[in-house]
Design a protein around this motif. Structure first.
Motif, PDB file in Angstrom:
ATOM      1  N   ILE A 115      -8.565 -18.630  -8.646  1.00  0.00           N
ATOM      2  CA  ILE A 115      -8.556 -20.096  -8.687  1.00  0.00           C
ATOM      3  C   ILE A 115      -7.227 -20.617  -8.174  1.00  0.00           C
ATOM      4  N   GLY A 116      -6.127 -19.959  -8.519  1.00  0.00           N
ATOM      5  CA  GLY A 116      -4.812 -20.368  -8.072  1.00  0.00           C
ATOM      6  C   GLY A 116      -4.645 -20.329  -6.568  1.00  0.00           C
ATOM      7  N   ARG A 138      -6.663 -21.352  -4.486  1.00  0.00           N
ATOM      8  CA  ARG A 138      -7.333 -22.514  -3.898  1.00  0.00           C
ATOM      9  C   ARG A 138      -6.446 -23.755  -3.840  1.00  0.00           C
ATOM     10  N   VAL A 139      -5.202 -23.640  -4.280  1.00  0.00           N
ATOM     11  CA  VAL A 139      -4.279 -24.792  -4.271  1.00  0.00           C
ATOM     12  C   VAL A 139      -4.132 -25.347  -2.867  1.00  0.00           C
ATOM     13  N   CYS A 140      -4.056 -24.481  -1.871  1.00  0.00           N
ATOM     14  CA  CYS A 140      -3.841 -24.939  -0.504  1.00  0.00           C
ATOM     15  C   CYS A 140      -4.985 -25.812   0.014  1.00  0.00           C
ATOM     16  N   GLU A 141      -6.162 -25.761  -0.593  1.00  0.00           N
ATOM     17  CA  GLU A 141      -7.289 -26.574  -0.144  1.00  0.00           C
ATOM     18  C   GLU A 141      -7.095 -28.048  -0.456  1.00  0.00           C
ATOM     19  N   VAL A 181      -3.157 -25.135  -9.836  1.00  0.00           N
ATOM     20  CA  VAL A 181      -1.754 -24.744 -10.077  1.00  0.00           C
ATOM     21  C   VAL A 181      -1.588 -24.226 -11.494  1.00  0.00           C
ATOM     22  N   MET A 182      -2.200 -24.890 -12.451  1.00  0.00           N
ATOM     23  CA  MET A 182      -2.086 -24.452 -13.846  1.00  0.00           C
ATOM     24  C   MET A 182      -2.682 -23.054 -14.035  1.00  0.00           C
TER      25      MET A 182
END
Length: 98
Positions: A90-91, A93-96, A71-72
């Protein structure tokens, strides 16, 4: 459902989920063989007992930490702090971590 990953038995990820369960079981067995204790970093003279519940807690903590970092990175990209594709990737990938 496999408790480790939430995948249904016989689904496309069933073999992977089974392998994850085997790896976790192997880790718990090895930890128990080592006396079930790990050294504390802050107090070298003491040791901390880790069991299945503790292992599960640390796994969840690691997933949460990874989600927060994702998230950051996404916020850094969206606010213009980084003009590259890496924070955006990278952002995503939050849903993982759900």
């Amino acid at each position: 459902m496999f408790p480790a990953t939430g995948t249904a038995a016989g689904g496309p990820d069933a073999a992977q989920a089974l392998e994850e369960l085997r790896a976790r079981r192997h880790l718990v067995v090895r930890l128990a063989a080592a006396g079930g204790r790990v050294r504390r970093l802050r107090r070298p003279g003491r040791s901390l007992r880790v069991g299945r519940v503790g292992l599960r807690w640390w796994e969840r903590f690691g997933v949460l930490k990874c989600g927060i970092i994702c998230v950051m990175q996404a916020m850094r990209h969206l606010r213009g702090g980084a003009r590259s594709v890496e924070p955006a990737a990278i952002g995503r990938r939050v849903c993982e971590t759900e």
